[in-house]
Scaffold this motif. Structure first.
Motif, PDB file in Angstrom:
ATOM      1  N   LEU A  40     -22.934  18.111   8.952  1.00  0.00           N
ATOM      2  CA  LEU A  40     -22.282  18.825   7.864  1.00  0.00           C
ATOM      3  C   LEU A  40     -21.098  17.983   7.460  1.00  0.00           C
ATOM      4  N   VAL A  42      -6.309  20.079  32.833  1.00  0.00           N
ATOM      5  CA  VAL A  42      -6.878  20.266  31.491  1.00  0.00           C
ATOM      6  C   VAL A  42      -7.901  21.396  31.518  1.00  0.00           C
ATOM      7  N   TYR A  51     -12.788  28.437  26.404  1.00  0.00           N
ATOM      8  CA  TYR A  51     -13.738  27.331  26.284  1.00  0.00           C
ATOM      9  C   TYR A  51     -14.782  27.563  25.182  1.00  0.00           C
ATOM     10  N   ASN A  70     -15.044  25.632  21.471  1.00  0.00           N
ATOM     11  CA  ASN A  70     -16.205  24.778  21.175  1.00  0.00           C
ATOM     12  C   ASN A  70     -16.895  25.206  19.890  1.00  0.00           C
ATOM     13  N   MET A  97     -14.452  24.041  17.054  1.00  0.00           N
ATOM     14  CA  MET A  97     -14.353  22.586  16.891  1.00  0.00           C
ATOM     15  C   MET A  97     -15.654  21.975  16.370  1.00  0.00           C
ATOM     16  N   TRP A 156     -26.999  21.400  20.073  1.00  0.00           N
ATOM     17  CA  TRP A 156     -27.180  20.222  20.934  1.00  0.00           C
ATOM     18  C   TRP A 156     -27.703  20.652  22.302  1.00  0.00           C
ATOM     19  N   PHE A 159     -21.399  17.003  28.832  1.00  0.00           N
ATOM     20  CA  PHE A 159     -19.990  16.880  28.444  1.00  0.00           C
ATOM     21  C   PHE A 159     -19.060  16.841  29.662  1.00  0.00           C
ATOM     22  N   ARG A 174     -17.832  12.049  31.169  1.00  0.00           N
ATOM     23  CA  ARG A 174     -16.719  11.384  30.468  1.00  0.00           C
ATOM     24  C   ARG A 174     -15.389  11.593  31.193  1.00  0.00           C
ATOM     25  N   MET A 214     -19.615   8.452   8.266  1.00  0.00           N
ATOM     26  CA  MET A 214     -19.483   9.591   9.180  1.00  0.00           C
ATOM     27  C   MET A 214     -18.364   9.325  10.195  1.00  0.00           C
ATOM     28  N   TYR A 217     -15.212  11.520  11.034  1.00  0.00           N
ATOM     29  CA  TYR A 217     -14.807  11.859  12.412  1.00  0.00           C
ATOM     30  C   TYR A 217     -13.323  11.598  12.640  1.00  0.00           C
ATOM     31  N   TRP A 228     -11.563  14.476  11.268  1.00  0.00           N
ATOM     32  CA  TRP A 228     -11.827  15.696  12.044  1.00  0.00           C
ATOM     33  C   TRP A 228     -11.109  15.648  13.391  1.00  0.00           C
ATOM     34  N   SER A 250      -4.528  19.312  25.784  1.00  0.00           N
ATOM     35  CA  SER A 250      -5.888  19.246  26.328  1.00  0.00           C
ATOM     36  C   SER A 250      -6.858  18.731  25.272  1.00  0.00           C
ATOM     37  N   LEU A 277      -9.115  15.445  24.945  1.00  0.00           N
ATOM     38  CA  LEU A 277     -10.538  15.474  24.574  1.00  0.00           C
ATOM     39  C   LEU A 277     -10.847  14.349  23.581  1.00  0.00           C
ATOM     40  N   VAL A 322     -22.590  11.484  17.102  1.00  0.00           N
ATOM     41  CA  VAL A 322     -21.425  12.216  17.634  1.00  0.00           C
ATOM     42  C   VAL A 322     -21.643  12.404  19.134  1.00  0.00           C
TER      43      VAL A 322
HETATM   44  C1  LIG Z   1     -10.545  19.521  27.106  1.00  0.00           C
HETATM   45  O1  LIG Z   1     -11.848  19.079  27.083  1.00  0.00           O
HETATM   46  C2  LIG Z   1     -12.779  19.842  26.456  1.00  0.00           C
HETATM   47  C3  LIG Z   1     -12.494  21.062  25.914  1.00  0.00           C
HETATM   48  C4  LIG Z   1     -13.508  21.770  25.286  1.00  0.00           C
HETATM   49  O2  LIG Z   1     -13.255  22.974  24.749  1.00  0.00           O
HETATM   50  C5  LIG Z   1     -14.802  21.259  25.180  1.00  0.00           C
HETATM   51  C6  LIG Z   1     -15.074  20.028  25.724  1.00  0.00           C
HETATM   52  C7  LIG Z   1     -16.469  19.471  25.601  1.00  0.00           C
HETATM   53  C8  LIG Z   1     -16.955  19.575  24.200  1.00  0.00           C
HETATM   54  C9  LIG Z   1     -17.993  20.308  23.738  1.00  0.00           C
HETATM   55  C10 LIG Z   1     -18.841  21.126  24.610  1.00  0.00           C
HETATM   56  C11 LIG Z   1     -18.325  20.295  22.283  1.00  0.00           C
HETATM   57  C12 LIG Z   1     -17.100  20.493  21.401  1.00  0.00           C
HETATM   58  C13 LIG Z   1     -17.281  19.945  20.034  1.00  0.00           C
HETATM   59  C14 LIG Z   1     -16.452  19.034  19.401  1.00  0.00           C
HETATM   60  C15 LIG Z   1     -15.299  18.437  20.054  1.00  0.00           C
HETATM   61  C16 LIG Z   1     -16.627  18.645  17.979  1.00  0.00           C
HETATM   62  C17 LIG Z   1     -17.949  17.996  17.659  1.00  0.00           C
HETATM   63  C18 LIG Z   1     -18.020  17.730  16.209  1.00  0.00           C
HETATM   64  C19 LIG Z   1     -19.034  18.096  15.379  1.00  0.00           C
HETATM   65  C20 LIG Z   1     -20.267  18.785  15.808  1.00  0.00           C
HETATM   66  C21 LIG Z   1     -18.942  17.796  13.924  1.00  0.00           C
HETATM   67  C22 LIG Z   1     -18.321  18.948  13.156  1.00  0.00           C
HETATM   68  C23 LIG Z   1     -17.357  18.373  12.166  1.00  0.00           C
HETATM   69  C24 LIG Z   1     -17.621  18.129  10.863  1.00  0.00           C
HETATM   70  C25 LIG Z   1     -18.843  18.548  10.177  1.00  0.00           C
HETATM   71  C26 LIG Z   1     -16.591  17.364  10.066  1.00  0.00           C
HETATM   72  C27 LIG Z   1     -16.983  15.909   9.892  1.00  0.00           C
HETATM   73  C28 LIG Z   1     -16.872  15.174  11.149  1.00  0.00           C
HETATM   74  C29 LIG Z   1     -17.890  14.425  11.688  1.00  0.00           C
HETATM   75  C30 LIG Z   1     -19.196  14.231  11.032  1.00  0.00           C
HETATM   76  C31 LIG Z   1     -17.745  13.787  13.027  1.00  0.00           C
HETATM   77  C32 LIG Z   1     -17.076  14.685  14.042  1.00  0.00           C
HETATM   78  C33 LIG Z   1     -17.206  14.115  15.434  1.00  0.00           C
HETATM   79  C34 LIG Z   1     -16.464  14.406  16.526  1.00  0.00           C
HETATM   80  C35 LIG Z   1     -15.271  15.315  16.475  1.00  0.00           C
HETATM   81  C36 LIG Z   1     -16.807  13.792  17.818  1.00  0.00           C
HETATM   82  C37 LIG Z   1     -14.077  19.317  26.372  1.00  0.00           C
HETATM   83  O3  LIG Z   1     -14.335  18.137  26.932  1.00  0.00           O
END
Ligand SMILES: COc1cc(O)cc(C/C=C(\C)CC/C=C(\C)CC/C=C(\C)CC/C=C(\C)CC/C=C(\C)CCC=C(C)C)c1O
Ligand SMILES: C[S@@+](CC[C@H](N)C(=O)[O-])C[C@H]1O[C@@H](n2cnc3c(N)ncnc32)[C@H](O)[C@@H]1O
Length: 307
Positions: free
Chosen positions: A12, A70, A78, A82, A85, A93, A198, A201, A236, A240, A243, A260, A264, A298
């Motif tokens: 998106l 963290v 949590y 998620n 974000m 996924w 996840f 890392r 993209m 990112y 974002w 935190s 991330l 991503v």
């Molecule tokens: C503190 O550590 C953490 C805390 C937490 O709450 C979660 C995690 C582990 C993470 C997850 C389980 C998933 C969380 C998801 C994200 C961080 C964001 C992922 C981004 C997307 C799916 C894209 C949505 C954004 C848009 C459409 C705007 C345009 C941006 C992009 C196309 C790229 C965005 C890419 C990133 C932000 C990586 C944790 O460890």
């Protein structure tokens, strides 16, 4: 289903957001150690004293505690964080990961599987895998160890099991506090399926975690990992960058926790790209290693087989 996978595989596109950091709040302070050449996940040497905590260089011995702080801090928000974000995409996924693995005791087999989900505190993957095994193969015998270094995250998983009335105090499911780099309670050659989502890392020594995954799997066992990766499309990637700037602000607004989510973002940036991580999996001894990038890279699913 079609829309789900299209969303998970494509993306998106939002108008780039530029929000400056406008919150003043108590910040955790990470004690900076004497600066050294920062190790990379692939060149890190066993005797090395320092590692990364996001963009900071810290003593290896302190990283575990910092990561612990963290996840204790984010545990109770949590799911909400998620969903916000990722605009809910993290669920797609995870669903794709579980369907792709397609694990469970087949009806013509007499041997249940032994699963281990490492860094599995939230229970998302572990419960999803068990549900899949039951609904697709009628498997209600396979066992699951849910392992996490953080007791607060595991408590969230247990709470969820209790709320959903499934897998709580289930003799097939164990919740274990343990370090995925070592897994000292887990016997060698004892697991059929190792998953980590996840989580890797955040390990101090990622290669050590992969070597341990190899150790605990039986010959023929599968390693499956869902983790952030490198976005292959420059446009993209630009999206990112925008974002990513907003994520800590969201953390601040929703969970009163900027740091935190800054960690991330930094930890995502530091994690190796698809090919480099694949070669680390091979280095651990796995064969037929491969990966699938999701949402332009991503994140990615990586796998390998212990032969
Ligand atoms: C503190 O550590 C953490 C805390 C937490 O709450 C979660 C995690 C582990 C993470 C997850 C389980 C998933 C969380 C998801 C994200 C961080 C964001 C992922 C981004 C997307 C799916 C894209 C949505 C954004 C848009 C459409 C705007 C345009 C941006 C992009 C196309 C790229 C965005 C890419 C990133 C932000 C990586 C944790 O460890
Ligand atoms: C972002 S959460 C992932 C939770 C879940 N697997 C998911 O996909 O939603 C990262 C988890 O990794 C755990 N973790 C970090 N370092 C670890 C280690 N060395 N061993 C085991 N778990 C670890 C954290 O405590 C946290 O629960």
């Amino acid at each position: 289903m079609l829309i789900s996978s299209l969303l998970a595989r494509s993306s998106l596109v939002n108008a780039p957001l530029r929000l400056s950091r406008f919150f003043t709040q108590a910040r955790r302070v990470y004690k900076e150690e004497e600066p050294t050449a920062p190790p990379s996940p692939t060149t890190e040497q066993p005797g090395q004293k320092y590692t990364h905590f996001g963009s900071k260089t810290v003593l290896k011995s302190t990283k575990q505690k910092l990561v612990g702080d963290v996840f204790s801090s984010v545990a109770n928000r949590y799911d909400l964080m998620n969903d916000v974000m990722s605009l809910g995409i993290h669920r797609l996924w995870k669903e794709h990961f579980i369907n792709k693995l397609d694990a469970g005791k087949r009806p013509n087999s007499t041997t249940p599987l032994n699963f281990i989900d490492v860094a599995g505190g939230s229970g998302d993957i572990a419960f999803g895998l068990l549900d899949h095994a039951e609904s697709k193969f009628g498997d209600n015998e396979s066992t699951m160890d849910i392992v996490d270094i953080n007791a607060d995250m595991l408590k969230e998983g247990e709470k969820r099991a209790m709320e959903q009335g499934k897998y709580f105090k289930d003799p097939r499911v164990r919740f274990l506090v343990s370090n995925g780099e070592v897994l000292e309670e887990i016997e060698s050659d004892s697991k059929d399926i190792y998953t980590v989502s996840f989580g890797i890392r955040n390990f101090t020594d990622i290669q050590k975690g992969l070597n341990t995954a190899y150790r605990v799997l039986k010959p023929g066992g599968m390693f499956y990992c869902l983790e952030f990766s490198k976005i292959e499309n420059p446009l993209m990637d630009l999206a990112y960058q925008q974002w990513a700037k907003v994520l800590p602000v969201m953390g601040s607004m929703i969970a009163n926790d900027y740091d935190s989510y800054q960690y991330l973002v930094e930890s995502i940036e530091r994690f190796p790209d698809q090919e480099t991580f694949k070669s680390m999996i091979e280095k651990a001894g796995f064969k037929s290693a491969g990966y699938e990038s999701l949402t332009f890279g991503v994140c990615a699913i990586h796998w390998g087989i212990k032969v």
